[in-house]
Enzyme design. Structure first.
Site, short mmCIF file in Angstrom:
data_model
loop_
_atom_site.label_atom_id
_atom_site.label_comp_id
_atom_site.label_asym_id
_atom_site.label_seq_id
_atom_site.Cartn_x
_atom_site.Cartn_y
_atom_site.Cartn_z
CG ASP A 75 -4.48 -11.85 3.08
OD1 ASP A 75 -3.32 -12.07 2.52
OD2 ASP A 75 -5.00 -10.63 3.00
CG HIS A 119 -5.46 -4.09 -2.80
ND1 HIS A 119 -4.73 -5.08 -3.65
CD2 HIS A 119 -5.54 -5.28 -1.57
CE1 HIS A 119 -4.80 -6.44 -3.13
NE2 HIS A 119 -5.42 -6.40 -1.95
CD GLU A 152 -8.17 -3.69 2.62
OE1 GLU A 152 -6.97 -3.46 1.83
OE2 GLU A 152 -8.36 -4.70 3.32
N1 HPA Z 1 -4.91 -5.11 1.67
C1 HPA Z 1 -3.77 -4.66 1.43
N2 HPA Z 1 -2.55 -5.57 1.46
C2 HPA Z 1 -2.73 -6.63 1.50
C3 HPA Z 1 -4.01 -7.19 1.82
C4 HPA Z 1 -5.03 -6.37 1.90
O1 HPA Z 1 -6.45 -6.76 2.01
N3 HPA Z 1 -3.86 -8.62 2.18
C5 HPA Z 1 -2.49 -8.77 1.87
N4 HPA Z 1 -1.96 -7.76 1.46
ZN ZN Z 2 -6.05 -8.22 -0.64
#
Ligand code: HPA
Ligand code: ZN
Length: 335
Positions: free
Chosen positions: A277, A195, A198
C-alpha cells in the site's frame, strides 16, 4: 560496486510488482481532490493532517484508515484516475508488469456498483504505460457467503481478472473460512493467491496451500517459524510476495535491520519485493528495494534474483515471462 552504484541498479533494473492494493496507492492529495469532486466530507481538514493520521502500529489500525480513504471513490473516473496514477508511478520505477489487487467489497458495500469499480480500474490498465492485470480480493473479515456473492457479481467480467486473493484482517479469519469460494474460483480457471503469515501464524500459510490451493503466498514472512514449512516452500518454489516497508510500518518487524528478507533468500525461497500500500507505507517499488538493501547485507546477486523471481512468479504467459527475463539478464550482463 559502491552503494551508490547498487542503488542505481535497483532503480534501473526491470521488475514486476505482484503485491499492490490499488486502493492503497491512493495518495492524500488525490483523496482530497476526489472528496472535493464528489462532495464527500472528510474527517481531516488538510492533506497534511490526513498524512499525520497515518500512524499505525498494526494491521487493523492501518485497515481502519485505508477503508476510510477509499470512501471518496464513487465514479468510474475516480477508479481510473487512481489506477493511472499508480501505473505511471510504477513505470517510473521500471516496473514492467503489475498484478494489481482490488477490493470490490469495500466499494459495493457503500453502494458503488461492481461494474463502476472494475471498468474504471480495467480501462486504466488498458491505457497505462506498463503491462498490468487484475486480481480480485475477498475481504476475509466478511463472510464466505459475501465472498460468493461478490464472485457472482464478477462473473460477467471474468475476462478482466486473472485471479483472486484474500486480504484484510488476518488473525481470526483463517484461509479455511473460504474453501468453497476458492474451489469455485479454481474451477473457473482463475489464479489463486492469499495473504498469509503476515500477522497470522505459519499454519495459515499451510492451510492456504493445502485447503485453498493457492499458487503464491502474499507476505508469508512468518514461514521461518516453521522449519518444515520453510523446507516445503523452498522445495515447491512457492513465491512469497514480501513487502518490506509495510512490514515495518505495521510492526511485523521492529526495524528494517531485523527484516528477514535475506534469511528467506538464504533458505532458497522464491521471495519477491513489493510495495503493498505505497501511499500509506512510505514508498513505491524502488523505495522498498532501497530501504531493504540499505539496512541488510544484500548485494547485486540478490537484486538480480529478486527481480528474476518477480517475473517467474508472475501469471504472465510463458513467452512474455521469457522476454522480460531476457531483458533482465541483458541488463545485469552490462552492470
Ligand atoms: N494485509 C491485509 N490486508 C490488506 C493489506 C495487507 O497488507 N493491504 C491492504 N489490505
Ligand atoms: Zn497486502
Amino acid at each position: 560496486m559502491s552503494q551508490k552504484q547498487l542503488q542505481s541498479v535497483l532503480q534501473q533494473m526491470p521488475k514486476a510488482e505482484l503485491h499492490i492494493h490499488i486502493e492503497g496507492s491512493l495518495e492524500p492529495e488525490l483523496i482530497f481532490e476526489l472528496a472535493q469532486r464528489n462532495g464527500v466530507a472528510l474527517a481531516y481538514e488538510s492533506v497534511d493532517s490526513l498524512r499525520k493520521a497515518y500512524a499505525f502500529d498494526n494491521l487493523q489500525s492501518f485497515l481502519d484508515i485505508y477503508y476510510a480513504g477509499a470512501s471518496v471513490l464513487l465514479k468510474e473516473q475516480d477508479f481510473y484516475d487512481m489506477t493511472m496514477a499508480y501505473l505511471q508511478r510504477a513505470a517510473a520505477d521500471n516496473v514492467r508488469h503489475a498484478e494489481i489487487f482490488f477490493d470490490p467489497q469495500t466499494h459495493t458495500a457503500r453502494g458503488v456498483p461492481f461494474e463502476t469499480v472494475i471498468n474504471g480500474i480495467w480501462r486504466a490498465c488498458q491505457d497505462g504505460p506498463i503491462s498490468a492485470s487484475l486480481i480480485m480480493c475477498f475481504l476475509r473479515h466478511l463472510s464466505e457467503a459475501d465472498a460468493i456473492a461478490t464472485l457472482e457479481e464478477a462473473l460477467p467480467f471474468r475476462d478482466k481478472i486473472i485471479g483472486v486473493g484474500l486480504d484484510s484482517s488476518e488473525v481470526g479469519h483463517p484461509p479455511e473460512k473460504f474453501c468453497r469460494v476458492f474451489e469455485r474460483c479454481r474451477q473457473l480457471g482463475l489464479h489463486l493467491v492469499a495473504h498469509a503469515g503476515e500477522e497470522g501464524p505459519p499454519e495459515y500459510i499451510e492451510t492456504a496451500l493445502d485447503l485453498l490451493n493457492v499458487e503464491r503466498i502474499d507476505h508469508g514472512v512468518r514461514c521461518l517459524e516453521s522449519p518444515v514449512l520453510t523446507e516445503r516452500l523452498a522445495r515447491e518454489q512457492i513465491a512469497l510476495t514480501v513487502c518490506p516497508l509495510s512490514n515495518i510500518k505495521l510492526r511485523v518487524f521492529d526495524h528494517m535491520g531485523q527484516h528477514n528478507l535475506l534469511e528467506l533468500l538464504d533458505a532458497g525461497l522464491a521471495a519477491t519485493v513489493n510495495s503493498d500500500d505505497p501511499a500509506y507505507f512510505g514508498g513505491y517499488m524502488n523505495d522498498n528495494f532501497l530501504a531493504a538493501f540499505d539496512a541488510l547485507p544484500l548485494g547485486l546477486s540478490h537484486a538480480h534474483r529478486l527481480a528474476r523471481n518477480s517475473f517467474n512468479a508472475s501469471f504472465l504467459e510463458p513467452e512474455a515471462k521469457r522476454a522480460f527475463i531476457e531483458e533482465l539478464d541483458a541488463f545485469f550482463a552490462k552492470v
